[in-house]
Design a protein around this motif. Sequence first.
Motif, mmCIF file in Angstrom:
data_model
loop_
_atom_site.group_PDB
_atom_site.id
_atom_site.type_symbol
_atom_site.label_atom_id
_atom_site.label_comp_id
_atom_site.label_asym_id
_atom_site.label_seq_id
_atom_site.Cartn_x
_atom_site.Cartn_y
_atom_site.Cartn_z
ATOM 1 N N ARG A 16 0.650 -1.040 0.000
ATOM 2 C CA ARG A 16 0.056 0.105 0.190
ATOM 3 C C ARG A 16 0.758 1.106 -0.049
ATOM 4 N NH1 ARG A 16 -3.864 -2.417 4.442
ATOM 5 N NH2 ARG A 16 -5.232 -3.859 3.075
ATOM 6 N N ALA A 17 2.140 1.160 0.302
ATOM 7 C CA ALA A 17 2.995 2.253 0.305
ATOM 8 C C ALA A 17 3.175 2.827 -1.037
ATOM 9 C CB ALA A 17 4.168 1.936 0.814
ATOM 10 N N ARG A 18 2.781 4.312 -1.171
ATOM 11 C CA ARG A 18 2.819 5.091 -2.271
ATOM 12 C C ARG A 18 3.761 5.852 -2.302
ATOM 13 N NH1 ARG A 18 0.871 1.442 -3.948
ATOM 14 N NH2 ARG A 18 -1.277 0.807 -3.889
ATOM 15 N N SER A 19 4.562 6.482 -1.261
ATOM 16 C CA SER A 19 5.390 7.586 -1.438
ATOM 17 C C SER A 19 6.756 6.700 -1.176
ATOM 18 C CB SER A 19 5.359 8.689 -0.209
ATOM 19 O OG SER A 19 5.518 8.216 0.779
ATOM 20 N N ASP A 22 7.447 6.385 2.547
ATOM 21 C CA ASP A 22 6.777 5.427 2.863
ATOM 22 C C ASP A 22 7.353 3.755 2.744
ATOM 23 O OD1 ASP A 22 4.828 7.091 4.182
ATOM 24 O OD2 ASP A 22 3.239 6.579 2.535
#
Length: 152
Positions: A16-19, A22
């Motif tokens: 789920r990490a997008r950046s 993250d």
Amino acid sequence: MDALRLIEATRLALARARSMEDIVAEAWQTQALAQAVGAHLADQGPFEARAAAGHLSEAGGRTSGALRQIALRAGGLRAARLSGVRDPWGALTGLGVLLGEVGIALVGVACACEEDGLYWQCIEAIDAADETGDRVSGLLRRLTLRERGGAA
């Protein structure tokens, strides 16, 4: 919480990490989890594998203070919730897969980032994940030898 549940929670968080930040934070969450699983197995795991589990804990704990702070800002270390490792083989196998996924994600971040500081954080995290993955593989080999009745 059992190690397998924490590994799955970390895999989902990584997915789920997008950046970029993250993803790096999840890499250090994974390292902290490896440290906790290794420490648990060093203390309560099969006797023949305790030294190797201690080495896994050491490898998982090799993070810079700044990088550990990134993970802490991301909501605390999930590894602090580890209560047991009911299935050492399954936990180590899952941890190895997670470390591979972390490495792939970090390579993507390192290739895409334009900031020197983040780039070098990724390189450090890639090295740490690689070393920790090697320790997981070594511990799995010891458990395999133990199951087959051989010497480690």
